[in-house]
Design a protein around this motif. Sequence first.
Motif, PDB file in Angstrom:
ATOM      1  N   ALA A   1      -4.922   6.497   0.417  1.00 17.68           N
ATOM      2  CA  ALA A   1      -4.031   5.372   0.161  1.00 17.68           C
ATOM      3  C   ALA A   1      -4.326   4.790  -1.209  1.00 17.68           C
ATOM      4  CB  ALA A   1      -4.210   4.305   1.234  1.00 17.68           C
TER       5      ALA A   1
ATOM      6  N   VAL B   1      -2.455   2.945   9.222  1.00 15.42           N
ATOM      7  CA  VAL B   1      -1.547   2.010   8.552  1.00 15.42           C
ATOM      8  C   VAL B   1      -1.778   0.595   9.077  1.00 15.42           C
ATOM      9  CG1 VAL B   1       0.883   1.381   8.217  1.00 15.42           C
ATOM     10  CG2 VAL B   1       0.174   3.767   7.979  1.00 15.42           C
TER      11      VAL B   1
ATOM     12  N   GLY C   1      -9.111   2.924  -0.888  1.00 10.77           N
ATOM     13  CA  GLY C   1      -8.051   3.722  -0.293  1.00 10.77           C
ATOM     14  C   GLY C   1      -8.468   5.072   0.241  1.00 10.77           C
TER      15      GLY C   1
ATOM     16  N   VAL D   1       0.637   5.280   1.035  1.00 12.16           N
ATOM     17  CA  VAL D   1      -0.176   6.223   1.799  1.00 12.16           C
ATOM     18  C   VAL D   1       0.350   7.620   1.521  1.00 12.16           C
ATOM     19  CG1 VAL D   1      -1.063   6.847   4.065  1.00 12.16           C
ATOM     20  CG2 VAL D   1      -0.439   4.476   3.598  1.00 12.16           C
TER      21      VAL D   1
ATOM     22  N   LEU E   1      -4.807  -0.703   7.396  1.00 14.65           N
ATOM     23  CA  LEU E   1      -4.514  -1.063   6.004  1.00 14.65           C
ATOM     24  C   LEU E   1      -3.844  -2.432   5.942  1.00 14.65           C
ATOM     25  CD1 LEU E   1      -3.176   2.359   4.681  1.00 14.65           C
ATOM     26  CD2 LEU E   1      -5.084   1.089   3.675  1.00 14.65           C
TER      27      LEU E   1
ATOM     28  N   VAL F   1       0.855  -1.182   0.000  1.00 13.57           N
ATOM     29  CA  VAL F   1       0.000   0.000   0.000  1.00 13.57           C
ATOM     30  C   VAL F   1       0.892   1.233   0.000  1.00 13.57           C
ATOM     31  CG1 VAL F   1      -1.986  -1.072   1.132  1.00 13.57           C
ATOM     32  CG2 VAL F   1      -0.267   0.063   2.530  1.00 13.57           C
TER      33      VAL F   1
END
Lengths: 328, 328
Positions: free
Chosen positions: A152, A242, A168, A144, A245, A142
């Motif tokens: 993201a 994060v 995202g 960001v 994610l 990913v």
Amino acid sequence: MSDTVDPARGPRPAVVALDVGGTFVKWLVADERGVLRQGSVETRAAAGPASAFAVVLDTVDTALSAVPATHRPVGVGVAVPGTVDERRGVCVHSENLGWRDLPVAQRLREHTGLAVGFGHDVRSGATAEARLGAGREVPDQVYVSVGTGLAAALLLDGRMVSSGGYAGEIGHGGALDGAPCVCGGRGCAETVASAAAIARRYTAASGVAVDGARDVLARARAGEDVARRVWDDAVEVLSSLVADLVRVTGVPHVVIGGGLVHAGEDLLGPLRDQVRARLTVHPDPRIVPAALGGTAGSWGAALLGWEASGADLGPIVAAYGDAARRPA
Amino acid sequence: MSDTVDPARGPRPAVVALDVGGTFVKWLVADERGVLRQGSVETRAAAGPASAFAVVLDTVDTALSAVPATHRPVGVGVAVPGTVDERRGVCVHSENLGWRDLPVAQRLREHTGLAVGFGHDVRSGATAEARLGAGREVPDQVYVSVGTGLAAALLLDGRMVSSGGYAGEIGHGGALDGAPCVCGGRGCAETVASAAAIARRYTAASGVAVDGARDVLARARAGEDVARRVWDDAVEVLSSLVADLVRVTGVPHVVIGGGLVHAGEDLLGPLRDQVRARLTVHPDPRIVPAALGGTAGSWGAALLGWEASGADLGPIVAAYGDAARRPA
């Protein structure tokens, strides 16, 4: 030698690429080896959606007329912010540009008569990082982007995920209370963890105007309590994002881009520690800074243009990688 | 007619499918039209990892010997719980089975001499729902299984995402405090929102033993405060998870499976309301119950077997869909 026409082969192919932002449209002309010409113009988004789109068309014309006589344009790549549905070629909604359900790809094809690659600014930046920068050779990752906004991009099994343009969009939603957000929600990550929010929250708490998140970080480093608290809040919210994610997607690799990454280890050090603390069954992800900086969106747009033209991306990616990673 | 050998074409192809759970291994034999034979055996996971794998091999043999003389086995499909890396054919880790880095696909190929399709139980169930059940014709969706455990599967752009086996492991991690979890973390979603957690938390709060989450829901419906609180906590945590899944992936469609979905609108009604409240820029997702119930994993394993055999899945999916959606 590179700027002469080979009489046996004719003019060499080139693409025109635009990274459309709320303030500036960055454009460039590139051939398979690298950038030939570049520039930027004001988006004038405040003058309305039609005006902003007219600026985009004018900028495409400017870039096309900047293609050297030794080259011929074969494609156009354009990256824009907002909710972008790449499959349909439509900008579903862009707060910054005032666009809603605008068929950008089709309009650009009609305007230029060229093949058009159309994408989302963050996903274009992520594609550039994945092919040329800090995410090379990693199929699951990913990206960001933490700048004025927060969003993201998900590259899974080597493919960029879009979900109709909503993948995202982690900057908004998720919470039920907290500070009001421009999206109509409360307590969204963008109200705490974007670069803009860091400056805004510091000024709200201290009454002191600052020159962006960089200034807040300098004050925190100098031992100022309010600045430290605002910075730490941002890092904590980012860590939570994060970690979410990684929990959802399972990726082992996270690239942090956008303006805030210039904070370096003041951001990445505590971010790594706090993400690790929030993960239990997932392996600790690698969390690395973006390699291309503010040019990622333009490189991504250039790749979109080449892809639309049907070119073989392999040699282009190899040539661009060296150029893109060279410090500016 | 279906159980005779066509002399012109020989025995018809069949697959053997296993859905391996911590308590039972469910097996079936299916041809392109539907299930021919089925059964289940105890996993005996408590006797150790090697014993559990021996049970799997025995069950494959049982199923193969149950293939009618009119048919010939062409593939084996096996779905297992835990961290499963489909690409490498390896069970990275399974808490329930005690397996670690077990090359299941290779071992089964060696044992049977047949093509082997190997997958994760939740992703297999999700694949079955996506092809045969509540997620048909939807390229971007998530499947959330809420039973003894809690996990999700992500189907994005028509492809199941694995990320080395860690995609969708949303039951663990994310929080920094709360009740201790088996994974070593604190406050994980599985400590509040799994069916097992609902029963456990009710008993801890009331001192009253119950027969699962179903019993807790019945007490909540009857107006009991403790049961209502425990149920509402679970729905709240699930809402937060589903909202995070949608924010990260952007999908418009969520299928809820696993034992807890039998609660029906007591679960889905408040879940829809609370997910909607947590989303601001994303469109409200459709949140629908799984259609295949406890057989999703087995149907998914059968599809894995067919896929490994190189069969054309189109007609099989069409035939299975009708059978799978028929109420048991």
